[in-house]
Design an enzyme around this catalytic site. Structure first.
Site, PDB file in Angstrom:
ATOM      1  N   PRO A   4       0.823  -1.204   0.000  1.00  0.00           N
ATOM      2  CA  PRO A   4       0.000   0.000   0.000  1.00  0.00           C
ATOM      3  C   PRO A   4       0.860   1.257   0.000  1.00  0.00           C
ATOM      4  CG  PRO A   4      -0.797  -1.587   1.604  1.00  0.00           C
ATOM      5  CD  PRO A   4       0.518  -2.093   1.126  1.00  0.00           C
ATOM      6  N   GLU A   5       0.561   2.176  -0.923  1.00  0.00           N
ATOM      7  CA  GLU A   5       1.324   3.410  -1.029  1.00  0.00           C
ATOM      8  C   GLU A   5       0.444   4.573  -0.566  1.00  0.00           C
ATOM      9  OE1 GLU A   5       3.076   3.593  -4.935  1.00  0.00           O
ATOM     10  OE2 GLU A   5       3.938   1.602  -4.747  1.00  0.00           O
TER      11      GLU A   5
END
Length: 271
Positions: A2-3
């Site tokens: 997840p960014e």
């Protein structure tokens, strides 16, 4: 992994619903990347005032202290009125008067850390070296270009480092560099001011569009409501090695940089 867009989408999906909730109990599963930092029962009775984001961290402000949550490589948060019995990968439940916030993480690189304040040692250790937030006015050309000029590493590696600008992970660095017409291997120090401005605008554009699309779901990401993201469907180069560039038709190339896959168009990104 997840960014920034995925973390922001997660924040948006739960912030209004959990704000004002009182913590009723805490369940801890298998150890995560870092210890919680206090006995779980000491959180009982505290109130969640709001949910913020700093880089890839979610900050749950409490009426006393705060919780810093990181999703690691494969973690996700879900928030619901009720949660099913905890499975092998469900490592943290925050039971509140408004629902249950659960952190699930198959690889256990995620974390939930308590800090007495944002300037306390625990929080500074995690947040103190983070760069400027790219979706704020603080991400200005002068500072960005000056930071690039001080670094001789390839520009994609500089973006990923997070100490100049925070939250530009692998997917979005490749996409932003494509939009700016800059090859990922170019030395950051060699980027002119006009090209730095193109890159700054591209970073903001890519991240904002990704948030609007619900982030990217390449494997198992979903927001706190269980909804997937769709930005990856309109990616220009990421994960498209061998496919024609959407602009010029040249085959998209893939190389390894810092043990991460990098994607670019050799025609649109000549230097």
């Amino acid at each position: 992994m997840p960014e920034l867009p995925e973390v922001e989408v997660t924040r948006l999906s739960l912030a209004d619903r959990i704000a004002g909730a009182t913590i009723q109990s805490v369940r801890m599963g298998k150890p995560l990347r870092w210890p919680l930092g206090l006995q779980p029962e000491r959180l009982v009775g505290r109130t969640v005032s709001r949910v913020r984001r700093r880089g890839k961290y979610l900050l749950l402000d409490l009426d006393e202290g705060l919780l810093l949550l990181h999703l690691g490589m494969s973690g996700s948060l879900s928030f619901a009125d009720f949660q099913p019995a905890a499975g092998a990968h469900d490592h943290f439940d925050l039971n509140t008067s408004r629902g249950v916030l659960r952190l699930s993480d198959p690889r256990r690189f995620g974390a939930v850390v308590y800090a007495a304040a944002e300037d306390s040692a625990e929080a500074v250790k995690l947040l103190g070296r983070l760069g400027v937030e790219p979706l704020t006015e603080a991400f200005d050309l002068a500072s960005f270009h000056a930071g690039l000029k001080r670094r001789n590493a390839p520009v994609k590696q500089v973006l990923l480092a997070g100490d100049l600008v925070v939250g530009v992970g692998n997917i979005y660095a490749s996409e932003a560099l494509f939009l700016a017409g800059i090859r990922p291997t170019m030395r950051a120090s060699g980027i002119s001011r006009p090209r730095a401005e193109k890159l700054r605008i591209a970073v903001r554009d890519v991240l904002a569009r990704a948030v609007a699309k619900g982030g990217s779901t390449l494997r198992d990401f979903s927001n706190a409501d269980g909804q997937a993201g769709y930005f990856q469907l309109e990616a220009m180069v990421y994960d498209r090695a061998g496919q024609p560039c959407r602009v010029c038709g040249t085959g998209v190339k893939s190389i390894r940089q810092g043990q991460r896959a990098t994607y670019f168009c050799p025609h649109c990104q000549k230097s």
